[in-house]
Design an enzyme around this catalytic site. Structure first.
Site, PDB file in Angstrom:
ATOM      1  N   HIS A 147       0.919  -1.024   0.176  1.00 24.45           N
ATOM      2  CA  HIS A 147      -0.447  -0.416   0.108  1.00 24.45           C
ATOM      3  C   HIS A 147       0.685   1.270   0.377  1.00 24.45           C
ATOM      4  O   HIS A 147       2.210   1.317   1.162  1.00 24.45           O
ATOM      5  CB  HIS A 147      -0.971  -0.235   1.081  1.00 24.45           C
ATOM      6  CG  HIS A 147      -1.340   0.823   1.519  1.00 24.45           C
ATOM      7  ND1 HIS A 147      -2.929   1.118   0.632  1.00 24.45           N
ATOM      8  CD2 HIS A 147      -1.614   2.544   2.029  1.00 24.45           C
ATOM      9  CE1 HIS A 147      -3.411   2.367   1.012  1.00 24.45           C
ATOM     10  NE2 HIS A 147      -2.702   3.016   1.525  1.00 24.45           N
ATOM     11  N   ASP A 160     -14.365   3.234   8.507  1.00 20.80           N
ATOM     12  CA  ASP A 160     -13.833   3.766   8.002  1.00 20.80           C
ATOM     13  C   ASP A 160     -14.280   5.381   7.405  1.00 20.80           C
ATOM     14  O   ASP A 160     -13.880   6.004   6.703  1.00 20.80           O
ATOM     15  CB  ASP A 160     -12.435   3.473   7.528  1.00 20.80           C
ATOM     16  CG  ASP A 160     -11.248   4.324   6.693  1.00 20.80           C
ATOM     17  OD1 ASP A 160     -10.834   5.034   7.039  1.00 20.80           O
ATOM     18  OD2 ASP A 160     -10.676   4.055   5.816  1.00 20.80           O
ATOM     19  N   ARG A 171     -13.806  13.773   9.093  1.00 22.61           N
ATOM     20  CA  ARG A 171     -12.224  14.515   9.903  1.00 22.61           C
ATOM     21  C   ARG A 171     -12.372  15.498   8.665  1.00 22.61           C
ATOM     22  O   ARG A 171     -11.721  16.185   8.751  1.00 22.61           O
ATOM     23  CB  ARG A 171     -11.414  13.375   9.557  1.00 22.61           C
ATOM     24  CG  ARG A 171     -11.885  12.123  11.239  1.00 22.61           C
ATOM     25  CD  ARG A 171     -11.057  10.833  10.674  1.00 22.61           C
ATOM     26  NE  ARG A 171      -9.742  11.269  10.267  1.00 22.61           N
ATOM     27  CZ  ARG A 171      -8.204  10.343   9.343  1.00 22.61           C
ATOM     28  NH1 ARG A 171      -8.639   9.630   9.377  1.00 22.61           N
ATOM     29  NH2 ARG A 171      -7.270  10.626   9.339  1.00 22.61           N
ATOM     30  N   SER A 174      -6.773   4.499   9.856  1.00 18.96           N
ATOM     31  CA  SER A 174      -7.721   4.476   8.915  1.00 18.96           C
ATOM     32  C   SER A 174      -7.227   3.426   8.024  1.00 18.96           C
ATOM     33  O   SER A 174      -8.322   2.443   6.958  1.00 18.96           O
ATOM     34  CB  SER A 174      -7.853   6.155   7.872  1.00 18.96           C
ATOM     35  OG  SER A 174      -8.282   5.168   7.334  1.00 18.96           O
ATOM     36  N   LYS A 195      -8.586  -0.800   6.396  1.00 17.02           N
ATOM     37  CA  LYS A 195      -9.060  -1.180   5.196  1.00 17.02           C
ATOM     38  C   LYS A 195      -8.147  -2.315   4.624  1.00 17.02           C
ATOM     39  O   LYS A 195      -8.419  -3.179   3.937  1.00 17.02           O
ATOM     40  CB  LYS A 195      -8.620  -0.455   3.611  1.00 17.02           C
ATOM     41  CG  LYS A 195      -9.853   0.706   4.136  1.00 17.02           C
ATOM     42  CD  LYS A 195      -9.390   2.181   3.716  1.00 17.02           C
ATOM     43  CE  LYS A 195      -8.857   3.762   4.208  1.00 17.02           C
ATOM     44  NZ  LYS A 195      -8.356   4.657   4.058  1.00 17.02           N
TER      45      LYS A 195
HETATM   46  N1  URA Z   1      -5.575   7.892   3.569  1.00 22.41           N
HETATM   47  C1  URA Z   1      -6.293   6.963   4.119  1.00 22.41           C
HETATM   48  O1  URA Z   1      -7.193   5.824   3.929  1.00 22.41           O
HETATM   49  N2  URA Z   1      -6.684   7.942   6.008  1.00 22.41           N
HETATM   50  C2  URA Z   1      -6.422   8.688   6.806  1.00 22.41           C
HETATM   51  O2  URA Z   1      -7.236   9.428   7.175  1.00 22.41           O
HETATM   52  C3  URA Z   1      -5.697   9.151   5.527  1.00 22.41           C
HETATM   53  C4  URA Z   1      -5.087   9.383   4.643  1.00 22.41           C
END
Ligand code: URA
Length: 435
Positions: A82, A161, A168, A183, A187
């Site tokens: 990632h 999320d 946010r 976050s 995923k």
């Molecule tokens: N990318 C994400 O997936 N989450 C965040 O909080 C910031 C960047």
């Protein structure tokens, strides 16, 4: 349990229990806890932080809010990769087939681009016919069959999320390391891999602008992985200028193919090898990073990685001949040269600005629903450290039509370059490794 007590506890600097965090995330997902209470909690976390145990519990609560992908029918250790998002980042297109050619299964879910950053799925779809939606069964069968599949992220991956991130975004609580770390990791964990390699970008084109913050984010994510039993490594790489030369979907596919041919840009090639080495070690196909690197270089030299790319493209409906004939990729009808505004050495290239410039040409999405043009984008002709004379070409714009809008983008690209008299060396690409 009441949300107000949990907010107060965090506001006063307390540590939340697993039960309190699950209560919050489940309640928010079900619409029982309103946005205003979640915003207050996020702001309390922003100022008070969270310890490693809280961060891992929040991550798991968010991962469990939706589908948990079961990759156990795939043989071998599944390693995901990632990137925290950069400009010109086409590493997944290279790494997927490269790592698969070493025997590590790659079952990857990727995203689409938004704003200044591109997305792997858009890049792959610039190859005519490429399908990024496969059924769960076909996805698993393809990985078992050829070792690699890359598809779009399922709509129900960590939905808590998604909801919290949107909140946010409008409550000035994005820039909190525990919230970003949980976050991202929620995923990745929901996507089902056994091990995770993270490419944490740092610099002008990245989310984290300083090395110090990037290291803190990397450590927080590795700690979450460790706590929840997924081996995780994080590499911190420079995003003070775009990666490689190409920005824009088909242009980036072409550069990824060049890299698989062994003639890609040095920075892109070394970053792919570095990330892939960690994946091959975590995937159990090499005992050390040195052994993994030697194996990967041999896969590039022998053409096995390229052959794997062709298999992968064909399996997902694309034409594998693109790997040998770049003219099969979409090409923009016009190329406009960007002249250097002055003589000197390139000191910096604002990656984020170039990402936005490519988006304005049509390569990216201004909003979620924008339609993108696969052919357009920017190819850099000069990078940091190189000398240039006034009027020499520093970049090429690949455009659909010429006109005033393109001239405005041209000016923006010129302004993204800092050119100064003194000679300068580019900063190293790989800045730190956290395991
Ligand atoms: N990318 C994400 O997936 N989450 C965040 O909080 C910031 C960047």
């Amino acid at each position: 349990m009441r949300a107000v007590d949990i907010i107060q506890k965090k506001r006063n600097g307390g540590s939340l229990t697993n039960e309190e965090l699950s209560f919050l995330i489940q309640g928010y997902s079900r619409g029982e806890i309103p946005d205003y209470q979640m915003s207050a909690w996020a702001m309390a976390v922003f100022f008070r932080g969270m310890n490693a145990g809280e961060t891992a519990a929040l991550t798991m609560a968010m991962a469990e809010s939706g589908d948990l992908v079961d990759l156990t029918p795939i043989r071998g250790i599944k390693v995901d990769k990632h990137s925290t998002g950069g400009v010109g980042d086409k590493t997944s297109l290279v790494i997927g087939p490269l790592v698969a050619s070493c025997g590590v299964p790659v079952a990857k879910m990727s995203g689409r681009g938004l704003g200044h950053t591109g997305g792997t799925i858009d890049k792959m779809e610039s190859m005519a016919g490429f399908r990024s939606e496969l059924s769960r069964e076909d996805f698993i069968a393809q990985v078992n069959d050829i070792g690699v599949a890359i598809i779009g992220q399922s709509g129900n991956l960590a939905p808590a999320d998604k909801k919290l991130y949107a909140l946010r975004d409008v409550t000035a609580t994005v820039e909190s390391i525990p919230l970003i770390a949980s976050s991202v990791m929620s995923k990745k964990i929901a996507a089902g891999a056994d091990a995770i390699v993270l490419d944490v970008k740092t610099g002008s084109g990245a989310f984290m602008k300083t090395l110090d913050d990037s290291e803190k984010l990397a450590m927080a994510m590795v700690e979450i992985g460790t706590q929840v039993g997924r081996r995780t490594a994080a590499l911190i790489s420079d995003m003070d200028q775009p990666l490689g030369f190409a920005i824009g979907n088909a242009l980036e596919v072409r550069e990824a193919i060049d890299t698989l041919h062994g003639r890609g840009p040095d920075d892109l090639t070394s970053l792919c090898i570095a990330l892939a080495s960690h994946m091959v070690v975590l995937g159990g196909q090499a005992g050390s990073l040195e052994e993994a690197e030697a194996m990967l270089r041999e896969k590039l030299r022998s053409g096995e990685a390229l052959a794997k790319f062709k298999q992968f493209v064909a399996a997902q409906g694309g034409n594998p001949d693109v790997a040998d004939d770049a003219t099969l990729l979409p090409q923009a009808p016009h190329i406009v040269e960007v002249p250097a505004p002055k003589s000197g050495h390139v000191h910096a290239i604002q990656a984020e600005e170039l990402g936005l410039a490519a988006m304005l040409l049509g390569a990216g999405r201004e909003t979620k629903d924008s339609v993108i043009d696969y052919a357009v984008g920017i190819t850099l002709q000069r990078k940091v450290g190189e000398e240039v004379r006034e009027g020499q070409t520093i970049a090429l714009l690949h455009v659909r039509e010429e006109g005033a809008a393109v001239q405005a983008v041209l000016k923006r690209v010129q302004e993204a370059y800092t050119i100064d008299e003194a000679a300068v060396l580019p900063s190293p690409l790989l800045l730190s490794i956290v395991t």
